[in-house]
Design a protein around this motif. Structure first.
Motif, PDB file in Angstrom:
ATOM      1  N   GLY A   1      -8.174  -3.425 -11.599  1.00  0.00           N
ATOM      2  CA  GLY A   1      -8.804  -2.219 -12.124  1.00  0.00           C
ATOM      3  C   GLY A   1     -10.205  -2.471 -12.662  1.00  0.00           C
ATOM      4  N   ARG A   2     -10.405  -3.590 -13.328  1.00  0.00           N
ATOM      5  CA  ARG A   2     -11.734  -3.908 -13.871  1.00  0.00           C
ATOM      6  C   ARG A   2     -12.750  -4.121 -12.751  1.00  0.00           C
ATOM      7  NH1 ARG A   2     -11.565  -4.454 -19.152  1.00  0.00           N
ATOM      8  NH2 ARG A   2      -9.480  -4.609 -20.067  1.00  0.00           N
ATOM      9  N   PHE A   3     -12.315  -4.808 -11.716  1.00  0.00           N
ATOM     10  CA  PHE A   3     -13.206  -4.994 -10.572  1.00  0.00           C
ATOM     11  C   PHE A   3     -13.589  -3.640  -9.968  1.00  0.00           C
ATOM     12  CE2 PHE A   3     -13.529  -5.075  -5.946  1.00  0.00           C
ATOM     13  CZ  PHE A   3     -14.635  -5.896  -5.773  1.00  0.00           C
ATOM     14  N   VAL A   4     -12.604  -2.777  -9.795  1.00  0.00           N
ATOM     15  CA  VAL A   4     -12.847  -1.470  -9.183  1.00  0.00           C
ATOM     16  C   VAL A   4     -13.789  -0.634 -10.042  1.00  0.00           C
ATOM     17  CG1 VAL A   4     -11.765   0.706  -8.499  1.00  0.00           C
ATOM     18  CG2 VAL A   4     -10.648  -1.467  -7.953  1.00  0.00           C
ATOM     19  N   ALA A   5     -13.527  -0.592 -11.348  1.00  0.00           N
ATOM     20  CA  ALA A   5     -14.348   0.234 -12.247  1.00  0.00           C
ATOM     21  C   ALA A   5     -15.797  -0.242 -12.280  1.00  0.00           C
ATOM     22  CB  ALA A   5     -13.752   0.219 -13.649  1.00  0.00           C
ATOM     23  N   GLU A   6     -16.003  -1.539 -12.167  1.00  0.00           N
ATOM     24  CA  GLU A   6     -17.359  -2.088 -12.252  1.00  0.00           C
ATOM     25  C   GLU A   6     -18.096  -2.075 -10.914  1.00  0.00           C
ATOM     26  OE1 GLU A   6     -16.967  -5.947 -13.979  1.00  0.00           O
ATOM     27  OE2 GLU A   6     -16.114  -5.183 -15.859  1.00  0.00           O
TER      28      GLU A   6
ATOM     29  N   LYS B   1     -14.219   7.863   3.737  1.00  0.00           N
ATOM     30  CA  LYS B   1     -14.477   8.809   2.654  1.00  0.00           C
ATOM     31  C   LYS B   1     -14.259   8.228   1.259  1.00  0.00           C
ATOM     32  CE  LYS B   1     -13.162  12.728   5.586  1.00  0.00           C
ATOM     33  NZ  LYS B   1     -14.522  13.235   5.765  1.00  0.00           N
ATOM     34  N   MET B   2     -13.601   7.078   1.164  1.00  0.00           N
ATOM     35  CA  MET B   2     -13.290   6.495  -0.145  1.00  0.00           C
ATOM     36  C   MET B   2     -13.015   5.005   0.018  1.00  0.00           C
ATOM     37  SD  MET B   2      -9.423   8.066  -0.428  1.00  0.00           S
ATOM     38  CE  MET B   2      -9.982   9.614   0.326  1.00  0.00           C
ATOM     39  N   HIS B   3     -13.036   4.281  -1.101  1.00  0.00           N
ATOM     40  CA  HIS B   3     -12.612   2.881  -1.103  1.00  0.00           C
ATOM     41  C   HIS B   3     -11.088   2.835  -1.226  1.00  0.00           C
ATOM     42  CE1 HIS B   3     -16.687   1.340  -1.443  1.00  0.00           C
ATOM     43  NE2 HIS B   3     -16.918   2.162  -2.453  1.00  0.00           N
ATOM     44  N   ILE B   4     -10.452   1.965  -0.453  1.00  0.00           N
ATOM     45  CA  ILE B   4      -8.999   1.781  -0.526  1.00  0.00           C
ATOM     46  C   ILE B   4      -8.730   0.430  -1.183  1.00  0.00           C
ATOM     47  CG2 ILE B   4      -6.826   1.825   0.720  1.00  0.00           C
ATOM     48  CD1 ILE B   4      -8.440   4.355   1.159  1.00  0.00           C
ATOM     49  N   VAL B   5      -7.942   0.454  -2.246  1.00  0.00           N
ATOM     50  CA  VAL B   5      -7.680  -0.757  -3.030  1.00  0.00           C
ATOM     51  C   VAL B   5      -6.180  -0.879  -3.256  1.00  0.00           C
ATOM     52  CG1 VAL B   5      -8.058  -1.914  -5.251  1.00  0.00           C
ATOM     53  CG2 VAL B   5      -9.908  -0.578  -4.203  1.00  0.00           C
ATOM     54  N   THR B   6      -5.664  -2.098  -3.150  1.00  0.00           N
ATOM     55  CA  THR B   6      -4.264  -2.346  -3.482  1.00  0.00           C
ATOM     56  C   THR B   6      -4.174  -3.327  -4.639  1.00  0.00           C
ATOM     57  OG1 THR B   6      -2.091  -2.965  -2.612  1.00  0.00           O
ATOM     58  CG2 THR B   6      -3.971  -4.270  -1.861  1.00  0.00           C
TER      59      THR B   6
ATOM     60  N   VAL C   1       1.353  -8.318  10.981  1.00  0.00           N
ATOM     61  CA  VAL C   1       0.856  -7.105  11.648  1.00  0.00           C
ATOM     62  C   VAL C   1      -0.605  -7.208  12.070  1.00  0.00           C
ATOM     63  CG1 VAL C   1       2.511  -5.664  10.430  1.00  0.00           C
ATOM     64  CG2 VAL C   1       0.218  -5.978   9.467  1.00  0.00           C
ATOM     65  N   GLY C   2      -1.346  -8.182  11.509  1.00  0.00           N
ATOM     66  CA  GLY C   2      -2.753  -8.336  11.865  1.00  0.00           C
ATOM     67  C   GLY C   2      -3.683  -7.849  10.772  1.00  0.00           C
ATOM     68  N   ALA C   3      -4.770  -8.583  10.558  1.00  0.00           N
ATOM     69  CA  ALA C   3      -5.698  -8.291   9.464  1.00  0.00           C
ATOM     70  C   ALA C   3      -6.432  -6.972   9.648  1.00  0.00           C
ATOM     71  CB  ALA C   3      -6.709  -9.432   9.327  1.00  0.00           C
ATOM     72  N   GLU C   4      -6.509  -6.466  10.888  1.00  0.00           N
ATOM     73  CA  GLU C   4      -7.251  -5.222  11.118  1.00  0.00           C
ATOM     74  C   GLU C   4      -6.643  -4.038  10.373  1.00  0.00           C
ATOM     75  OE1 GLU C   4      -4.341  -5.943  14.479  1.00  0.00           O
ATOM     76  OE2 GLU C   4      -5.927  -7.096  13.485  1.00  0.00           O
ATOM     77  N   VAL C   5      -5.362  -4.131  10.019  1.00  0.00           N
ATOM     78  CA  VAL C   5      -4.702  -3.039   9.289  1.00  0.00           C
ATOM     79  C   VAL C   5      -5.361  -2.810   7.930  1.00  0.00           C
ATOM     80  CG1 VAL C   5      -2.542  -2.325   8.179  1.00  0.00           C
ATOM     81  CG2 VAL C   5      -2.499  -3.357  10.455  1.00  0.00           C
ATOM     82  N   VAL C   6      -5.771  -3.884   7.269  1.00  0.00           N
ATOM     83  CA  VAL C   6      -6.317  -3.759   5.914  1.00  0.00           C
ATOM     84  C   VAL C   6      -7.834  -3.946   5.880  1.00  0.00           C
ATOM     85  CG1 VAL C   6      -4.180  -4.426   4.757  1.00  0.00           C
ATOM     86  CG2 VAL C   6      -5.785  -6.203   5.491  1.00  0.00           C
ATOM     87  N   MET C   7      -8.451  -4.040   7.033  1.00  0.00           N
ATOM     88  CA  MET C   7      -9.896  -4.255   7.085  1.00  0.00           C
ATOM     89  C   MET C   7     -10.631  -3.119   6.380  1.00  0.00           C
ATOM     90  SD  MET C   7     -11.643  -6.772   8.159  1.00  0.00           S
ATOM     91  CE  MET C   7     -10.357  -7.468   9.177  1.00  0.00           C
ATOM     92  N   GLY C   8     -11.602  -3.487   5.535  1.00  0.00           N
ATOM     93  CA  GLY C   8     -12.365  -2.492   4.793  1.00  0.00           C
ATOM     94  C   GLY C   8     -11.827  -2.206   3.408  1.00  0.00           C
ATOM     95  N   GLY C   9     -10.671  -2.776   3.070  1.00  0.00           N
ATOM     96  CA  GLY C   9     -10.083  -2.545   1.756  1.00  0.00           C
ATOM     97  C   GLY C   9     -10.317  -3.708   0.804  1.00  0.00           C
ATOM     98  N   TYR C  10      -9.699  -3.609  -0.365  1.00  0.00           N
ATOM     99  CA  TYR C  10      -9.801  -4.643  -1.392  1.00  0.00           C
ATOM    100  C   TYR C  10      -8.427  -4.808  -2.034  1.00  0.00           C
ATOM    101  CZ  TYR C  10     -14.795  -3.453  -1.095  1.00  0.00           C
ATOM    102  OH  TYR C  10     -16.067  -3.199  -0.649  1.00  0.00           O
ATOM    103  N   GLY C  11      -8.181  -5.996  -2.609  1.00  0.00           N
ATOM    104  CA  GLY C  11      -6.907  -6.192  -3.289  1.00  0.00           C
ATOM    105  C   GLY C  11      -6.877  -7.471  -4.086  1.00  0.00           C
TER     106      GLY C  11
END
Length: 424
Positions: free
Chosen positions: A176-181, A267-272, A283-293
């Motif tokens: 959460g801190r990473f996302v907020a900053e 349209k938005m950042h996707i974070v897990t 399943v392959g890294a392309e599924v989560v490409m562009g996200g953060y976690g």
């Protein structure tokens, strides 16, 4: 003189002589019966047993296999170093099927039938709590290697239980801190509707409030959801800067696939809260490409790679964060017994509390008040792998006691002498 005559003429057997003779015979019998066990201990033939309840079947079977293999490797390394107190270490793995009932039953069997000395395992939060209920009444040291908020907190806490993994609150707090900053402060939540999901949500919510952000909504979903379109419609309508997705495994994969189909990544950042590498490899890294976690370990990190290479050489794949945490759990149990020069629970507790260690990542330590392992968390961003398993890059690293609830927030208090009060 005939022997018989000599015996007959000799001194008669007095009561004292009889008692001496039968007493000596009694000691001899006891020694004869006892020596094999004593000799076995001396030769290391009677192993020190560590019970490992793990989800080898069911929806969390990938995690259970990681626990099994990591425990085996840790025991092999301990035994190569001479074992504990001259005895070898043996791990006994039992399948919990990923359920609380299975975990409770297997833990009881390990204690009563297999006669284990310690316990380490429990992939899922409800498993850890079930195992804990079996171990602490018996004063058995248990490494509860599962993400759980209740285990280190009063009233669940026991001095016999240690918590190697992060509490879910801590993951939410860090990510959460990473996302907020870095990414924005208008959030929407897609949450797995069970304890782990909501405990993460508590951590994220605290951060959002601290940073004066805006909570645009929460969509809880059942574990094992196949169709996320009803939730995605609400998410898209809310127009958040960031979607926080909190559910691991195939819930994560299915939701991210469908979010991509709906164009959410544009349209938005996707974070897990937590990337599950075993699932992503499948399943392959392309599924989560562009996200953060977030992740508690990353096998390509410089401080982790030596251990990862050993694991990959042994099992043909690098370790996940579950495997590395379990490896450390078994090593810490064994190392504490060595430092204590004893298998006594009270002495091992003393050897563990406030102890700093470094097995497979940066320095970690056991906080004395609640037995929470204080450690770093990595922020990962997916990348196209140069080889099968190299699918993330580390873009942040946050750690220390600041990411955890305080001892007082966990319900712990000190007595008049300044020592932590132990309730069970």
């Amino acid at each position: 003189m005939h022997k018989r005559d000599g015996m007959k003429r000799g001194k008669g057997l007095t009561r004292r002589d009889f008692l001496k003779t039968t007493g000596a015979a009694g000691i001899a019998v006891g020694a004869t019966m006892g020596f094999p066990a004593i000799l076995k201990y001396a030769r290391g033939e009677t192993p020190i047993k560590i019970g490992v309840p793990a989800a080898l079947s069911g929806t969390a079977s990938l995690l259970g296999a990681e626990f099994r293999d990591a425990s085996i490797l840790a025991a092999e390394h301990v035994n190569a170093e001479g074992g504990i107190l001259g005895r070898k270490v043996e791990v006994i793995v039992r399948d919990t099927a990923g359920t609380a009932a299975g975990a409770s039953t297997r833990a009881k069997e390990l204690i009563e039938s297999d006669k284990v000395d310690f316990m380490a395992g429990g992939n899922l939060g409800h498993e850890g709590l079930a195992i804990h209920e079996q171990t602490f009444p018996r004063k058995m040291i248990y490494m509860a290697n599962t993400m759980s908020d209740p285990i280190p907190a009063v009233p669940t806490f026991s001095k016999y239980t240690f918590h190697p993994d992060l509490a879910p609150f801590m993951m939410g707090n860090v990510v959460g801190r990473f996302v907020a900053e870095k990414l924005g402060r208008r959030w929407y939540f897609l949450i797995g509707d069970y304890a782990w999901g909501w405990q993460n949500y508590d951590g994220f919510s605290r951060v959002l409030k601290e940073y004066k952000g805006e909570n645009l909504g929460v969509s809880p979903h059942p574990v094992g959801t196949k169709d996320f379109s009803p939730y995605i419609g609400k998410i898209m309508a809310a127009k958040p800067e960031v979607l926080i997705q909190v559910a691991p495994g195939f819930d994560q994969v299915n939701s991210w696939k469908q979010l991509r189909e709906f164009g959410a990544f544009e349209k938005m950042h996707i974070v897990t809260a937590l990337f599950m590498p075993g699932t992503i490899w499948a399943v392959g890294a392309e599924v989560v490409m562009g996200g953060y976690g977030g992740a508690t370990f990353y096998w390509e990190a410089p401080e982790t790679k030596p251990m990862s290479d050993l694991f990959e050489k042994r099992f043909g794949r690098p370790p996940t964060d579950d495997a590395l945490s379990q490896y450390e759990s078994v090593r810490e149990l064994c190392d504490a017994a060595k430092r204590a020069n004893s298998l006594d629970s009270e002495k091992i507790i003393e050897a563990l509390e406030d102890h700093h260690f470094k097995w497979a990542k940066t320095e970690e330590w056991w906080r004395g008040c609640d037995h929470q392992c204080i450690q770093d968390v990595y922020i990962l961003k997916p990348k196209m792998p140069k080889r099968k398993y190299d699918c993330f890059e580390i873009i942040g690293q946050i750690g220390g006691e600041k990411i955890a609830r305080t001892c007082e927030e966990q319900g712990h208090k000190k007595d008049a002498k300044g020592k932590w009060i132990r309730y069970q």
